[in-house]
Design a protein around this motif. Structure first.
Motif, short mmCIF file in Angstrom:
data_model
loop_
_atom_site.label_atom_id
_atom_site.label_comp_id
_atom_site.label_asym_id
_atom_site.label_seq_id
_atom_site.Cartn_x
_atom_site.Cartn_y
_atom_site.Cartn_z
N PRO A 97 76.41 45.11 49.09
CA PRO A 97 75.18 45.27 49.33
C PRO A 97 74.26 45.37 48.30
O PRO A 97 74.64 46.02 47.13
N LEU A 98 73.08 44.94 48.39
CA LEU A 98 72.04 44.98 47.28
C LEU A 98 71.58 46.67 47.41
O LEU A 98 71.03 47.14 46.51
N ILE A 99 71.19 46.85 48.70
CA ILE A 99 70.64 48.15 48.74
C ILE A 99 71.70 49.37 49.45
O ILE A 99 72.35 48.87 50.25
N ILE A 100 71.61 50.51 48.67
CA ILE A 100 72.73 51.48 48.99
C ILE A 100 71.93 52.72 49.51
O ILE A 100 71.15 53.24 48.97
N HIS A 101 72.31 53.13 50.61
CA HIS A 101 71.65 54.44 51.17
C HIS A 101 72.61 55.50 51.09
O HIS A 101 73.75 55.65 51.48
N ARG A 102 72.15 56.45 50.43
CA ARG A 102 73.16 57.63 50.02
C ARG A 102 72.78 59.07 50.77
O ARG A 102 71.70 59.21 50.65
N ASP A 103 73.84 59.52 51.12
CA ASP A 103 73.50 60.78 51.85
C ASP A 103 74.34 61.82 51.46
O ASP A 103 75.48 61.75 50.79
N PHE A 104 73.68 63.13 51.46
CA PHE A 104 74.26 64.31 50.73
C PHE A 104 74.51 65.47 51.67
O PHE A 104 74.65 66.45 51.22
N PHE A 105 74.75 65.26 52.94
CA PHE A 105 75.06 66.03 54.10
C PHE A 105 73.95 67.11 54.12
O PHE A 105 74.13 68.26 54.48
N ASP A 106 72.68 66.45 54.06
CA ASP A 106 71.54 67.26 54.08
C ASP A 106 71.40 68.67 53.11
O ASP A 106 70.68 69.43 53.10
N ILE A 107 72.43 68.51 52.22
CA ILE A 107 72.36 69.62 51.21
C ILE A 107 71.40 69.25 50.09
O ILE A 107 70.70 70.10 49.42
N LYS A 108 71.50 67.91 49.66
CA LYS A 108 70.37 67.15 48.82
C LYS A 108 69.65 66.24 49.49
O LYS A 108 70.32 65.49 50.35
N PRO A 109 68.48 65.95 49.11
CA PRO A 109 67.71 64.63 49.78
C PRO A 109 68.52 63.31 49.66
O PRO A 109 68.90 63.07 48.65
N ALA A 110 68.50 62.75 50.84
CA ALA A 110 68.96 61.32 50.70
C ALA A 110 68.15 60.49 49.84
O ALA A 110 67.04 60.64 49.42
N ARG A 111 68.70 59.09 48.96
CA ARG A 111 68.21 58.71 48.51
C ARG A 111 68.57 57.15 48.56
O ARG A 111 69.54 56.78 49.09
N ILE A 112 67.67 56.33 48.25
CA ILE A 112 68.19 54.70 47.94
C ILE A 112 68.34 54.44 46.68
O ILE A 112 67.66 54.53 45.80
N GLU A 113 69.36 53.42 46.60
CA GLU A 113 69.69 52.86 45.14
C GLU A 113 69.95 51.48 45.27
O GLU A 113 70.20 50.88 46.50
N VAL A 114 69.51 50.79 44.09
CA VAL A 114 69.81 49.34 44.17
C VAL A 114 71.22 49.12 43.46
O VAL A 114 71.50 49.69 42.29
N LEU A 115 71.93 48.19 43.80
CA LEU A 115 73.02 47.69 43.22
C LEU A 115 73.14 47.63 41.71
O LEU A 115 72.29 46.89 41.25
N GLU A 116 73.86 48.60 41.00
CA GLU A 116 73.84 48.41 39.42
C GLU A 116 73.69 47.12 38.96
O GLU A 116 73.06 47.02 37.89
N GLU A 117 74.74 46.33 39.31
CA GLU A 117 75.03 44.85 38.53
C GLU A 117 73.73 44.29 38.60
O GLU A 117 73.23 43.61 37.53
N PHE A 118 72.85 44.41 39.91
CA PHE A 118 71.53 43.57 39.90
C PHE A 118 70.53 44.14 39.09
O PHE A 118 69.67 43.48 38.30
N ARG A 119 70.47 45.29 38.85
CA ARG A 119 69.52 46.30 37.85
C ARG A 119 69.85 45.77 36.66
O ARG A 119 68.85 45.59 35.81
N LEU A 120 71.09 45.93 36.36
CA LEU A 120 71.50 45.76 34.98
C LEU A 120 71.20 44.30 34.38
O LEU A 120 70.91 43.90 33.32
N PHE A 121 71.63 43.31 35.23
CA PHE A 121 71.55 41.86 35.21
C PHE A 121 69.99 41.55 34.87
O PHE A 121 69.60 40.60 33.86
N HIS A 122 69.01 42.12 35.37
CA HIS A 122 67.69 41.76 35.28
C HIS A 122 67.13 42.79 34.35
O HIS A 122 65.84 42.51 34.13
N ASN A 123 67.81 43.84 33.94
CA ASN A 123 67.23 44.84 33.15
C ASN A 123 66.06 45.56 33.55
O ASN A 123 64.98 45.39 33.07
N LEU A 124 66.10 45.97 34.86
CA LEU A 124 65.04 46.52 35.45
C LEU A 124 64.61 47.92 35.09
O LEU A 124 65.74 48.63 35.10
N TYR A 125 63.43 48.24 35.10
CA TYR A 125 62.95 49.47 34.78
C TYR A 125 62.24 50.24 36.10
O TYR A 125 61.36 49.63 36.83
N TYR A 126 62.80 51.51 36.24
CA TYR A 126 62.31 52.13 37.61
C TYR A 126 60.94 53.10 37.33
O TYR A 126 61.27 53.90 36.27
#
Length: 266
Positions: A97-126
């Motif tokens: 998947p290109l987009i990954i929804h991460r969940d931490f059982f409501d202990i920490k805020p959920a977050r959205i991440e982009v596939l690392e391989e795609f980010r590194l290939f394009h050298n993307l800055y967040y």
């Protein structure tokens, strides 16, 4: 029946999106989730190998679930021996998947991440202030690559095509959308209630039924399911999307030659 109400339940706008817009516009919506009183929907996507595309286009169900997309392992036994099998993405080792929804059982805020391989290939800055990823082309030009808004993520289409073309894989987009209406399904023909299209690069189906479970007085319900594949192009065409500009640096004096001429580093 009003024309806009008819088109709303027929989901003609989404059919147009799948057929004509997905993969053909500057931006592609790769992840979207919403739930309102009279509608709900989910867009998702993943990279899928060539040899699995025919399997993907043979079913409407999603090939992946982004909430479960994480490295994991299986433990099994054979002939009294215990074996551990590691998978990059649990259940979907070849589907990424290109987009990954991460969940931490409501202990920490959920977050959205982009596939690392795609980010590194394009050298993307967040850029956390604008909540978007930026691609910096040689020469210093900055372009928006991924924009994350509430409930919606869109990616520059050329970045997707360049990545899958170099990697020689495919990109699959999925949609599951439901809508409710106060109009009776008696206003629709049987062909409209059950509608299906299959092609080399997409499949979609629409179903319209009586809604007997609604708590808001709706009497009709339609569901639209769709998949579309973006195939890679030639590598030469893909890498031409972002022409690298000539680097321009300030000249620096680094010394003198044996004849007394100034030597500059360019």
């Amino acid at each position: 029946m009003m024309k806009n109400e008819l088109e709303y339940l027929l989901q003609t706008d989404l059919i147009d999106t799948v057929e004509n817009k997905w993969g053909n516009e500057t931006w592609t919506i790769v992840d979207k989730r919403f739930h309102e009183e009279n509608t709900y929907g989910c867009f998702s996507c993943a990279f899928i190998p060539w040899d699995e595309i025919h399997v993907s286009l043979g079913k409407y169900s999603f090939d992946f679930y982004t909430e479960q997309s994480k490295p994991d392992y299986w433990v099994s036994k054979k002939d009294g021996e215990e074996y551990i099998e590691y998978e990059y993405f649990m259940d979907f080792d070849s589907v990424k998947p290109l987009i990954i929804h991460r969940d931490f059982f409501d202990i920490k805020p959920a977050r959205i991440e982009v596939l690392e391989e795609f980010r590194l290939f394009h050298n993307l800055y967040y850029d956390d202030k604008s909540n978007k990823y930026i691609k910096i082309i040689e020469g210093g030009e900055e372009i928006d690559a991924i924009i994350i808004n509430d409930g919606e993520i869109k990616v520059k289409t050329k970045l997707i095509i360049e990545f899958i073309s170099i990697k020689n894989t495919c990109f699959v987009m999925c949609c599951d959308n439901g809508r409710y209406s106060h109009e009776s399904i008696s206003n629709y023909s049987s062909d409209q209630c059950d509608f299906e299209v299959k092609a080399d690069n997409l499949i979609y189906a629409r179903y319209i039924r009586d809604d007997v479970y609604s708590s808001h007085g709706y009497i009709a319900f339609s569901r639209f399911l769709a998949k579309k594949v973006i195939y890679p192009v030639s590598v030469k065409k893909a890498i031409s999307f972002f022409i690298k500009k000539e680097k321009n640096y300030q000249d620096f004096i680094i010394g003198e030659s044996t004849t007394g001429e100034v030597i500059k580093h360019k």
